[in-house]
Design a protein around this motif. Structure first.
Motif, PDB file in Angstrom:
ATOM      1  N   HIS A 188       0.828  -1.208   0.000  1.00  0.00           N
ATOM      2  CA  HIS A 188       0.000   0.000   0.000  1.00  0.00           C
ATOM      3  C   HIS A 188       0.858   1.250   0.000  1.00  0.00           C
ATOM      4  O   HIS A 188       0.763   2.078   0.911  1.00  0.00           O
ATOM      5  N   ASP A 216      -3.614   0.813  -3.387  1.00  0.00           N
ATOM      6  CA  ASP A 216      -3.796  -0.618  -3.163  1.00  0.00           C
ATOM      7  C   ASP A 216      -4.054  -1.313  -4.498  1.00  0.00           C
ATOM      8  O   ASP A 216      -5.112  -1.166  -5.088  1.00  0.00           O
ATOM      9  N   HIS A 220     -11.201  -7.038   0.764  1.00  0.00           N
ATOM     10  CA  HIS A 220     -10.461  -7.183   2.013  1.00  0.00           C
ATOM     11  C   HIS A 220     -10.464  -5.842   2.733  1.00  0.00           C
ATOM     12  O   HIS A 220     -10.900  -4.825   2.196  1.00  0.00           O
ATOM     13  N   HIS A 227      -8.333  -3.505   6.196  1.00  0.00           N
ATOM     14  CA  HIS A 227      -6.964  -3.114   6.507  1.00  0.00           C
ATOM     15  C   HIS A 227      -6.673  -2.908   7.978  1.00  0.00           C
ATOM     16  O   HIS A 227      -7.528  -2.451   8.738  1.00  0.00           O
ATOM     17  N   ASP A 255      -3.119  -5.783   4.758  1.00  0.00           N
ATOM     18  CA  ASP A 255      -4.411  -6.408   4.496  1.00  0.00           C
ATOM     19  C   ASP A 255      -4.828  -7.259   5.680  1.00  0.00           C
ATOM     20  O   ASP A 255      -3.996  -7.798   6.403  1.00  0.00           O
TER      21      ASP A 255
HETATM   22 MN   LIG Z   1      -5.124  -3.809   0.672  1.00  0.00          MN
END
Ligand SMILES: [Mn+2]
Ligand SMILES: [Mn+2]
Ligand SMILES: [Zn+2]
Ligand SMILES: [Zn+2]
Lengths: 171, 171
Positions: B35, B83, B90, B92, B103
């Motif tokens: 990220h 991302d 998903h 975080h 994640d």
């Molecule tokens: Mn992610």
DNA sequence: TTGTTCCTGACAACTATTGCTGATAAAGTG
DNA sequence: CACTTTATCAGCAATAGTTGTCAGGAACAA
């Protein structure tokens, strides 16, 4: 949030001085469920005390946050929001168009057992479109006194048929 | 995220030109699960092409986002995060000290039925402290090349015995 | 190749927030 | 109340992240 009197006492107990400016901020936040921006608080306070500076409002908000009397939230709308409701755990609806933020009762999932990370709190943000923005979906408009969410980019011509709308519906 | 070749084709299909600079960004993001901030992408790209400007990286990231190939996230750490994992839903983990983002597999609660609000997606953010920051909890430190989360305020002397620490552990 | 459109890079501008500072006002003390 | 000791105020400068502008230059289509 506590009452203005309680906040006054609590500030003094912590060696913070209580000025008319700070009390004006207290008053504006007490029972306020709109999650105002600092700018919005400033505007509200200036209605009564036109000389109060934005800096003073920021300071007071930070002091309140340090005492745990408000939460300062950043949900990615470009300005932080102040939430005086710290008593009951809750989460938020966030309008992706105007930034409006409302409380919502959803149960957060339990913080997962993650090795290498000490979870402290779980935040749930439900993003979507508020009623006012939904109604104004036809084209951009601007509510009186509202600020606009930062939603720009040069992106010369191509504009690949995605969101371009902009609207405001802050109370 | 798709492969560099697929992205190249997709960009062309949408009338976007494919330059070495853009491909360098593609390469840096493919299979990247950190990220990265835009600044971090920029730094990475400059390792190969020292002249690429930050502006170009922003443009490319935004173009990727518009095509749905990346998500641009703002979790309140002061910089947006990119991302490349858009395939699997998903959520975080976010380190409140250094901004590191990982994640996590938690099931988001169902978007509540709220009149006057059309929910589009539910975002779960688990805030806490990452292992590196936990280890460095004794005092402020600064990892090589890391940037620091905005965590300041004048607040002259009193310092009401609250958090003052600052640490960085971005990869 | 040639023309057109888009992208690049450098730099300026913008917005939200914080730093700085002399003047001022709140508490504390008697 | 008068007086002292701090903390706060207002205004303005500065900062960080991001976006606007625009003159070249590169990529694509014919
Ligand atoms: Mn992610
Ligand atoms: Mn709330
Ligand atoms: Zn709205
Ligand atoms: Zn960390």
């Amino acid at each position: 949030m506590k009452s203005v009197e309680e906040l006054t006492a609590r500030f003094r107990a912590h060696g913070l001085r209580v000025t008319p400016q700070r009390q004006a901020v207290f008053r504006l936040l007490a029972g306020n469920d709109t999650h105002p921006t600092v700018e919005a608080i400033h505007a509200g306070v200036r209605a009564e005390m036109p000389t109060v500076s934005l800096r003073t409002v920021y300071q007071t908000v930070h002091d309140l946050a340090r005492l745990g009397e408000v939460h300062v939230l950043d949900v990615g709308t470009g300005q932080v929001r102040v939430d005086p409701n710290v008593e009951e755990a809750h989460h938020h609806l966030v309008c992706t168009r105007c930034g409006r933020m409302d409380d919502v009762a959803v149960e957060a999932p339990a913080p997962p057992a993650t090795p290498g990370f000490r979870a402290e709190r779980v935040e749930v943000i439900v993003r979507g479109t508020c009623a006012a923005c939904e109604a104004a979906a036809g084209g951009p408009h601007r509510a009186p006194g509202g600020a606009t969410v930062r939603r720009t980019e040069h992106e010369t011509a191509h504009e690949t048929a995605h969101e371009t709308q902009e609207a405001t519906c802050r109370s």
